[in-house]
Design an enzyme around this catalytic site. Structure first.
Site, mmCIF file in Angstrom:
data_model
loop_
_atom_site.group_PDB
_atom_site.id
_atom_site.type_symbol
_atom_site.label_atom_id
_atom_site.label_comp_id
_atom_site.label_asym_id
_atom_site.label_seq_id
_atom_site.Cartn_x
_atom_site.Cartn_y
_atom_site.Cartn_z
ATOM 1 N N LYS A 50 0.844 -1.193 0.000
ATOM 2 C CA LYS A 50 0.000 0.000 0.000
ATOM 3 C C LYS A 50 0.879 1.242 0.000
ATOM 4 O O LYS A 50 1.569 1.520 0.968
ATOM 5 C CB LYS A 50 -0.908 0.060 1.217
ATOM 6 C CG LYS A 50 -1.914 1.221 1.092
ATOM 7 C CD LYS A 50 -2.551 1.611 2.403
ATOM 8 C CE LYS A 50 -1.762 2.617 3.195
ATOM 9 N NZ LYS A 50 -1.725 3.982 2.641
ATOM 10 N N GLY A 86 7.156 4.297 8.384
ATOM 11 C CA GLY A 86 6.299 5.437 8.666
ATOM 12 C C GLY A 86 6.583 5.961 10.055
ATOM 13 O O GLY A 86 7.679 5.762 10.586
ATOM 14 N N SER A 87 5.595 6.600 10.635
ATOM 15 C CA SER A 87 5.817 7.245 11.929
ATOM 16 C C SER A 87 5.886 6.222 13.059
ATOM 17 O O SER A 87 5.326 5.125 12.972
ATOM 18 C CB SER A 87 4.686 8.230 12.218
ATOM 19 O OG SER A 87 3.496 7.524 12.505
ATOM 20 N N THR A 88 6.585 6.592 14.132
ATOM 21 C CA THR A 88 6.657 5.736 15.312
ATOM 22 C C THR A 88 5.271 5.524 15.899
ATOM 23 O O THR A 88 4.931 4.428 16.359
ATOM 24 C CB THR A 88 7.620 6.355 16.339
ATOM 25 O OG1 THR A 88 8.956 6.295 15.802
ATOM 26 C CG2 THR A 88 7.594 5.613 17.658
ATOM 27 N N GLU A 89 4.453 6.565 15.835
ATOM 28 C CA GLU A 89 3.092 6.482 16.373
ATOM 29 C C GLU A 89 2.306 5.347 15.695
ATOM 30 O O GLU A 89 1.720 4.492 16.364
ATOM 31 C CB GLU A 89 2.422 7.831 16.120
ATOM 32 C CG GLU A 89 1.073 8.007 16.732
ATOM 33 C CD GLU A 89 0.408 9.286 16.199
ATOM 34 O OE1 GLU A 89 1.095 10.107 15.549
ATOM 35 O OE2 GLU A 89 -0.800 9.440 16.436
ATOM 36 N N GLY A 102 3.604 2.947 13.840
ATOM 37 C CA GLY A 102 4.344 1.702 14.045
ATOM 38 C C GLY A 102 3.927 1.004 15.329
ATOM 39 O O GLY A 102 3.720 -0.212 15.370
ATOM 40 N N GLU A 110 10.324 0.408 10.255
ATOM 41 C CA GLU A 110 11.301 1.478 10.039
ATOM 42 C C GLU A 110 10.557 2.762 10.359
ATOM 43 O O GLU A 110 9.712 3.198 9.582
ATOM 44 C CB GLU A 110 11.810 1.417 8.597
ATOM 45 C CG GLU A 110 13.204 1.977 8.451
ATOM 46 C CD GLU A 110 13.178 3.462 8.199
ATOM 47 O OE1 GLU A 110 13.095 4.214 9.200
ATOM 48 O OE2 GLU A 110 13.211 3.866 7.049
ATOM 49 N N CYS A 142 13.209 10.304 7.573
ATOM 50 C CA CYS A 142 13.172 9.768 8.936
ATOM 51 C C CYS A 142 14.542 9.840 9.596
ATOM 52 O O CYS A 142 14.643 9.966 10.808
ATOM 53 C CB CYS A 142 12.657 8.338 8.930
ATOM 54 S SG CYS A 142 13.415 7.343 7.647
ATOM 55 N N GLU A 149 9.883 14.666 16.277
ATOM 56 C CA GLU A 149 10.243 14.654 14.871
ATOM 57 C C GLU A 149 9.388 15.694 14.144
ATOM 58 O O GLU A 149 8.163 15.612 14.156
ATOM 59 C CB GLU A 149 9.980 13.258 14.297
ATOM 60 C CG GLU A 149 10.475 13.087 12.885
ATOM 61 C CD GLU A 149 10.317 11.658 12.381
ATOM 62 O OE1 GLU A 149 9.320 11.002 12.715
ATOM 63 O OE2 GLU A 149 11.209 11.210 11.641
#
Lengths: 477, 286
Positions: free
Chosen positions: A183, A235-238, A240, A257, A291, A388
């Site tokens: 996606k 993508g974002s840590t959030e 993830g 990642e 990132c 970030e």
């Protein structure tokens, strides 16, 4: 001497072969998705580029089943040497269509054409080329004599390097014998769909690669689908964390990642002009939508004033604007939402007392743009030092001793990358060893190569992409 | 046999190189495989778990920064001491597990420890790489320990299983907090006595005894724990622990359903699971 006016050098947008509508790619065919179509926008002009069909939950199911069939019947049985040749073909086709892909990428993403042309597209081709060679040599990779693939990989990628991220995900998955449902990001689906066309041109067996455009709900549907054996997310840590939480107990293999807040450390004996170039590359490359961006500059106190003067002077020469202009250094912010996030964090920097300097460069009236910005007098407690920003905003902190630099650099839950600037070799190795980060650039920044493993420590994620280490993500080991 | 009254051992926790009782003041009876009383073990609490994580974090820079050669010697020394305590381990394993194969289990555990001790200075060569990047740069990748690992030790195999999960973690340069087998904790405490008298610095291995399901959630959610080994996790809370671990993106060592056959030859996967790859770049030029 007469004044030389600025003359743009625009790349032709016709090269992108932009079509009015794009469809999702399932089981070797382009088909209409049954989700609500999305309109993808050129962030540099806010004009609609194309309408793109998106996947519904039942489309996700269809795609995962197609990937499973292709895995069971074709791809997992095919000798590695044959898989390799398909992947080599894809690499070559990307090279052949590189100019088209670069222009399309810059239109859809907003990044400067010189970056999509010189970094994104060549690196994408290189990843396919590199991994193609692994397909029949996996027994030499250090995972036992005959490591097996995992099955169907569900992959969700971000908007900052749309084609390159697709390549980082698809190439190792196919080389290891998996099939893929990918996606692309909601705001940047176009180059992934051209990559799907390339898969057709390469005569890749139907179902081996499936591309489903859509928003986060499609990604969620995909990673949670019971037919997916492996989930790879960038993508974002959030997000993830949300995925890792959602997959708890599922037994699916994951690689993540995620975000970063990299320290770029400049010691007092650094080659300053070189360091300035590296700092600029570290934070303004790709509008700071990286990132691993060097978003926290740590400067030794004794050289801070001199370095900042040089840095501001250099940054003020960066041209901001049309992503198709070959002279553009900083393109458009990818979306209005991202621009607002940057503005919000910059306002927090002001409110918390950091000193803001913004480049006096002219910025277009239309489109999503943000002038390069440098905050000095930043304290570790400030949001702009901890969160970030994912934009062209640099936070500058100072240190007195090497130990203090290391402590400040590591004072973050992230751990994706770090930079070190010094002429002293022993200091480079000393500092590199102490960085709790997956990639350390010494006297350089933002270098990527398919042979060099990339990925984070701590909350920047787990698993690696590239190199021998990157194969583990797609093998049942 | 003389009529002498034997001196029974008090089994305590092992945190930061010391042997405290649980701060909660609780203990629980440990029985042999036929239900006979063996000893009271400390019933570790949330605060004990936090203290243990703190001790493991404090020990991490020293242990991860030690040379691989040094770590190898320190770990080999542990095997030497295990050999010296062989009879005690055989008796405890036999009592805990109700097996007649105590001797061969202890032999295998000692041999496994030696196997991992020999790995410390091979890890970088086997997992690392020089990366042939397409540009004027020297790029190399080194494996590094992931940090503090929380380990839910195998529930059935009280010594061989324990050694099989702990040795790879510390051989790779990590420090750890181990929750011992709930019903068979005695060999773990004796192992910690061995570690305390070896050259392994205090805090590198911390051992908690008690209820796994009570202690594990605190470790899974603790922000200073980098990885969670779920090998001995109770099935009923496994998914909850994984969810809690996601809060700080912990690495998971999941193991499969049920306990593996620890007698099988080990491979490198348990070390790989607690290693990070660090890639370093430098330009080349004059």
């Amino acid at each position: 001497m007469s004044n030389w006016e600025y003359a743009p050098a625009p790349e032709s947008r016709d090269i992108a072969n932009l079509k009015p509508a794009y469809r999702m790619f399932v089981d070797g065919k382009f088909v209409e998705g049954s989700g609500d179509p999305l309109k993808t926008v050129n962030p540099a002009t806010e004009e609609v580029l194309a309408e793109v069909s998106t996947a519904s939950p039942s489309d996700v199911d269809t795609a995962v089943k197609a990937a499973r069939r292709a895995y069971d019947r074709v791809w997992s049985k095919m000798p590695g040497a044959e898989r390799a040749k398909y992947i080599f073909r894809i690499a070559r086709l990307i090279q052949e269509r590189s100019r088209e892909l670069a222009v399309l990428e810059s239109l859809d993403n907003g990044k400067p054409i010189k970056e999509s042309r010189d970094v994104d597209v060549p690196t994408a081709a290189a990843h396919f080329f590199y991994h193609a060679g692994w397909a029949d040599k996996l027994g030499y990779a250090g995972y036992g004599p005959d490591p097996r693939p995992l099955g169907v990989a569900g992959q969700v990628i971000p908007w900052n390097f749309p084609l390159m991220m697709a390549a980082w995900k698809i190439a190792p998955a196919l080389a290891c014998g998996n099939t893929v449902v990918l996606k692309p990001a909601e705001t940047t689906p176009l180059t992934a769909l051209v990559l799907a066309e390339i898969c057709q041109q390469a005569e890749l067996p139907p179902g081996v690669v499936n591309i489903l455009p859509g928003a986060g709900d499609v990604g969620s549907e995909l990673v949670n689908h019971a037919g997916v054996d492996k989930v790879a997310f960038t993508g974002s840590t959030e997000v993830g964390k949300l995925i890792q939480r959602a997959l708890a107990g599922s037994g699916k293999k994951m690689t993540m990642e995620l975000g970063g807040k990299a320290a770029n450390i400049v010691f007092d004996d650094a080659p300053l002009d070189q360091a300035v170039e590296g700092i600029v590359n570290g934070i303004f490359f790709n509008q700071g939508h990286v990132c691993c961006a060097g978003s926290r500059l740590l400067v030794q106190e004794s050289i801070a004033d001199e370095l900042l003067d040089k840095l501001r002077h250099r940054v003020s020469t960066l041209r901001v604007g049309d992503s198709l202009d070959k002279n553009t250094d900083v393109g458009a912010i990818n979306s209005r939402a991202q621009l607002e996030k940057i503005q919000e964090l910059v306002a927090a920097g002001d409110a918390e007392g950091a000193q803001r300097w913004t480049s006096p460069v002219p910025v277009p009236d239309k489109g999503f743009f943000f002038a390069p910005t440098v905050f000095s007098d930043v304290q570790q407690s400030m949001r702009i030092a901890r969160e970030e920003i994912f934009g062209p905003v640099l936070s500058v902190l100072t240190f007195r001793t090497p130990d203090e630099a290391v402590a400040k650099a590591n004072n973050t839950p992230y751990g994706l990358s770090a930079g070190i600037w010094t002429e002293k070799g022993s200091r480079i190795l000393w500092a590199a060893q102490r960085m709790r980060a997956g990639v350390v650039w010494a006297n350089t920044f933002n270098r990527f190569d398919p042979t060099a493993p990339f990925g984070g420590y701590q909350e920047s994620g787990f698993g690696r992409e590239g190199g021998r280490a990157g194969l583990e993500a797609y093998l049942d080991v | 046999m003389s009529d002498r009254i034997s001196v029974a051992k008090t089994y305590k926790l092992y945190i930061g190189g010391a042997f405290p009782r649980s701060e909660s003041g609780r203990s629980y009876p440990v029985n042999d495989s036929r239900g006979g009383f063996l000893a009271n073990a400390a019933q570790g609490s949330r605060k004990d778990a936090r203290d243990a994580v703190g001790a493991a974090r404090k020990a991490f820079p020293g242990w991860s920064g030690a040379t691989a050669y040094n770590r190898g010697q320190v770990l080999y020394r542990v095997a030497e001491l295990l050999e010296g305590r062989r009879e005690q381990f055989v008796a405890e394993v036999a009592a805990s597990e109700g097996t007649k194969r105590g001797e061969s289990i202890v032999d295998a555990a000692i041999d496994r420890w030696v196997w991992y001790a020999g790995w410390t200075d091979k890890i970088a060569s086997v997992f690392g790489a020089a990366n042939p990047v397409a540009g004027p740069y020297f790029s190399f990748t080194v494996p590094e320990p992931t940090g503090v690992v929380a380990v839910l030790a195998p529930q059935a195999s009280s010594l061989l299983g324990l050694v099989s999960v702990v040795a790879p973690i510390i051989a790779a340069g990590n420090t750890c907090v181990v929750v011992a087998s709930q019903d068979r904790p005695l060999p773990a405490i004796t192992l910690s006595e061995v570690l305390a008298t070896s050259d392994v610095p205090g805090g590198v291995v911390n051992v908690l005894t008690g209820r796994t399901a009570e202690i594990a959630p605190w470790l899974a959610a603790h922000a200073d724990v980098n990885a969670l080994d779920l090998t001995g996790a109770p099935e009923a809370i496994r998914a909850d622990l994984e969810r809690a671990a996601a809060g700080t993106v912990k690495r998971l060592v999941r193991g499969g359903r049920g306990e593996p056959d620890w007698a099988r030859e080990p491979d490198v996967s348990r070390m790989r699971a607690v290693l990070e790859s660090k890639t370093v770049w430098h330009p080349m030029g004059v």
